[in-house]
Design an enzyme around this catalytic site. Structure first.
Site, short mmCIF file in Angstrom:
data_model
loop_
_atom_site.label_atom_id
_atom_site.label_comp_id
_atom_site.label_asym_id
_atom_site.label_seq_id
_atom_site.Cartn_x
_atom_site.Cartn_y
_atom_site.Cartn_z
CG HIS A 184 25.29 -10.38 8.55
ND1 HIS A 184 24.82 -9.77 7.40
CD2 HIS A 184 26.52 -9.85 8.77
CE1 HIS A 184 25.70 -8.90 6.97
NE2 HIS A 184 26.75 -8.93 7.78
CB CYS A 185 28.92 -14.97 7.56
SG CYS A 185 30.64 -15.51 7.75
N PRO A 186 30.20 -12.09 9.13
CG PRO A 186 31.39 -11.76 11.11
CD PRO A 186 30.19 -12.46 10.55
#
Length: 331
Positions: A184-186
């Site tokens: 999961h990439c912010p």
């Protein structure tokens, strides 16, 4: 029960069908709150009326996937602001005031094109479904529809109440199971999975390219316009004072080095994962590969599409790949 939820083994006799009914009913009655899927952090936006008002038919953008995460939204907006800052310094300070017209037009066109592609790739990675598994489909009827072979295992996510594909993982931010989830990439406020990995790779690639293009333009400006001796030469290169030019360009170089190296590493890591057909989570957990191994070229085409074309580099082109893998459980 396991960490991945209910485990059901397919068998084809009448007794096992009764056992399947009892196991499914017990798993849902043992915890009443699991009878329905947990609320996720996803907001769907229907864009069909908007495009229709302009007479545009764009199936690829008829529905946007938005993750309701404050930290991710802040990071995504900050990413856009960094690109706009670079655009401002390059165009207003470095390109437009330059006395070299051909040089200015050529580099200005290249930088604007790359910046546009970076923003478009970021938007596609952020608003595309990364490969979410349908919620609430772990019912006896759907399990039977899979046509599983005897002894084949089915995993049930206790939070999504969904049949969990072999390489899917549950995201604690999106609160959904994502097929071939890498991480999961912010910075894109989204998971990176099989549905948007191409766009994430393009985003990191274009940011890497424009970062070092900006560094190159900054060095040229320092050499040609800020010699430190003739103030008239420096002032003729830009409408900004020499001190302001220096501060703006130093900040641009710092941004370019920092994010250029970061995105270069991320792009290289993603390409390595694509070639080896191993996600970041699978590598971190050191999971044994139980799926079919393919050639490196086939793995690349599964992400970017088949056959090879210029559309591989376009965020507006959805990759065309063959579907139907039994491990994806699309009921």
């Amino acid at each position: 029960m396991t960490e991945q939820g209910l485990v059901l083994k397919a068998r084809h006799d009448a007794a096992s069908m009764q056992q399947l009914d009892s196991v499914v009913s017990q798993s849902t009655s043992s915890r009443s709150k699991n009878q329905v899927p947990f609320e996720d952090n996803i907001k769907y936006i229907d864009c069909t009326p908007f495009w229709r008002s302009f007479g545009i038919h764009w199936p690829a953008c008829r529905r946007l996937w938005c993750v309701k995460d404050c930290c991710g939204v802040v990071c995504a907006v900050f990413t856009w602001l960094l690109v706009f800052y670079a655009e401002f310094v390059v165009m207003v300070v470095l390109i437009l005031p330059s006395p070299m017209s051909i040089y200015s037009m050529f580099n200005g066109a290249i930088f604007n094109f790359l910046a546009f592609m970076a923003i478009a790739s970021h938007a596609k990675a952020m608003f595309s479904d990364p490969g979410a598994v349908p919620k609430g489909n772990a019912t006896k009827e759907n399990i039977m529809k899979l046509g599983l072979k005897e002894g084949q295992v089915v995993y049930r996510c206790p939070k999504c109440i969904s049949i969990k594909p072999e390489r899917a993982h549950h995201c604690s931010v999106c609160m959904r199971c994502i097929k071939k989830m890498d991480h999961h990439c912010p910075w894109v406020n989204n998971c990176v999975g099989e549905g948007n990995q191409k766009y994430f790779i393009l985003f990191t690639f274009y940011i890497f390219v424009i970062s070092f293009h900006a560094i190159f333009l900054s060095i040229v400006h320092f050499v040609t316009c800020l010699p430190g001796k003739d103030m008239r030469t420096a002032n003729s290169c830009s409408s900004f004072p020499v001190a302001a030019q220096t501060i703006l360009i130093i900040m641009l170089i710092f941004e370019g080095v920092l994010f250029g190296l970061f995105t270069a590493i991320m792009c290289g890591t993603q390409l390595s994962a694509v070639c080896s057909d191993e996600t970041g989570i699978e590598s971190l957990k050191n999971e044994m590969a139980t799926w079919e191994k393919r050639t490196t070229w086939m793995n690349i085409k599964l992400v970017f599409g088949h056959p090879f074309s210029i559309e591989w580099f376009s965020p507006f082109s959805n990759p065309v790949v063959a579907k139907g893998d039994i491990n994806l459980y699309t009921v």
